[in-house]
Scaffold this active site. Sequence first.
Site, short mmCIF file in Angstrom:
data_model
loop_
_atom_site.label_atom_id
_atom_site.label_comp_id
_atom_site.label_asym_id
_atom_site.label_seq_id
_atom_site.Cartn_x
_atom_site.Cartn_y
_atom_site.Cartn_z
N ARG A 1 -12.91 -14.65 -11.33
CA ARG A 1 -13.61 -14.18 -10.13
C ARG A 1 -15.07 -14.67 -10.10
NH1 ARG A 1 -12.20 -10.29 -5.94
NH2 ARG A 1 -14.02 -10.34 -4.62
N ASN B 1 -23.45 -7.64 6.86
CA ASN B 1 -22.04 -7.36 7.11
C ASN B 1 -21.97 -6.34 8.24
OD1 ASN B 1 -19.27 -7.27 6.86
ND2 ASN B 1 -19.26 -6.39 4.79
N THR B 2 -20.81 -6.24 8.86
CA THR B 2 -20.62 -5.19 9.85
C THR B 2 -19.51 -4.28 9.35
OG1 THR B 2 -18.85 -6.15 11.17
CG2 THR B 2 -21.06 -6.93 11.62
N HIS B 3 -19.61 -3.03 9.73
CA HIS B 3 -18.59 -2.06 9.31
C HIS B 3 -18.18 -1.22 10.53
CE1 HIS B 3 -16.32 0.49 6.68
NE2 HIS B 3 -16.89 1.54 7.25
N ASP C 1 -25.28 -5.43 -0.45
CA ASP C 1 -25.73 -5.33 -1.85
C ASP C 1 -24.49 -5.29 -2.74
OD1 ASP C 1 -24.72 -2.78 -1.70
OD2 ASP C 1 -26.65 -1.75 -1.86
N ALA C 2 -24.68 -4.91 -3.99
CA ALA C 2 -23.57 -5.00 -4.94
C ALA C 2 -22.50 -3.92 -4.73
CB ALA C 2 -24.10 -4.94 -6.37
N GLY C 3 -22.79 -2.92 -3.92
CA GLY C 3 -21.83 -1.84 -3.70
C GLY C 3 -20.89 -2.13 -2.54
N ASP D 1 -20.15 -1.36 1.10
CA ASP D 1 -20.72 -0.83 2.35
C ASP D 1 -21.92 0.09 2.08
OD1 ASP D 1 -18.68 -2.19 3.65
OD2 ASP D 1 -17.34 -0.46 3.64
C1 GRF Z 1 -14.36 -5.75 12.16
O1 GRF Z 1 -14.06 -4.47 12.67
C2 GRF Z 1 -15.21 -5.63 10.95
O2 GRF Z 1 -16.11 -4.58 10.97
C3 GRF Z 1 -14.19 -5.38 9.89
O3 GRF Z 1 -13.13 -6.24 10.22
C4 GRF Z 1 -13.14 -6.46 11.63
C5 GRF Z 1 -13.20 -7.95 11.84
O4 GRF Z 1 -12.52 -8.35 12.96
N1 GRF Z 1 -14.75 -5.61 8.57
P1 GRF Z 1 -12.40 -9.88 13.41
O5 GRF Z 1 -11.68 -10.63 12.31
O6 GRF Z 1 -13.79 -10.41 13.61
O7 GRF Z 1 -11.63 -9.86 14.67
#
Ligand code: GRF
Length: 192
Positions: A66, A108-110, A142-144, A146
């Site tokens: 990894r 990142n997005t969550h 970061d390392a965690g 989300d």
């Molecule tokens: C998003 O909801 C993102 O937050 C999550 O995965 C989804 C990505 O969707 N981690 P896409 O592949 O951009 O359509």
Amino acid sequence: MAFRIAVLISGTGSLLQALLDARDAGALDADIAVVGSDNAAAQGLARAAAAGVPSFVHPYVKGSDRAAWDAELTDLVAARDVDLVVLAGFMKLVGPVFLARFGGRTINTHPALLPSFPGMHGPRDALAHGVKVTGTTVFEVDAGVDSGRILAQEPVRVLADDTVESLHERIKVAERVLLVRTVNELAAKGNP
Ligand code: GRF
């Protein structure tokens, strides 16, 4: 000099598409320098190709080293000389070598309002908990899991008849707008 971003994906790539659409509309204050995926079958790779954006595929083979995978990913991104890395549905955790190089400039997005409902199932967990409002978060990686500094959030109402899919779809609509806005805000600040 233009603010350059790398976008890492694993699947559908609708968030990537939002960035590409914003770019084409002149509404993204950044160049999308490269798209990377850990999954050769990711639909988002075709989106990158259609938009004329170079891409690379860097799969992780289960059971393999990894740390080596992480170091190679770091090199692939570093070769493009980017100011910001955007994880857009990238389903792997980046490792220590990557964070040593790109920490503080990887976002990142969550699909939930962190710190609530981290992990792989934000929409499902929010629905199961019975919250009436959830949403989306853009955060610094970061390392965690989300756990990084929150940069921006947008609420999304949970409807009485929502399924995991319908809720996630509405969250993704908000997520696309928030991601483009956050990239523009970071571009305006320049290289962090
Ligand atoms: C998003 O909801 C993102 O937050 C999550 O995965 C989804 C990505 O969707 N981690 P896409 O592949 O951009 O359509």
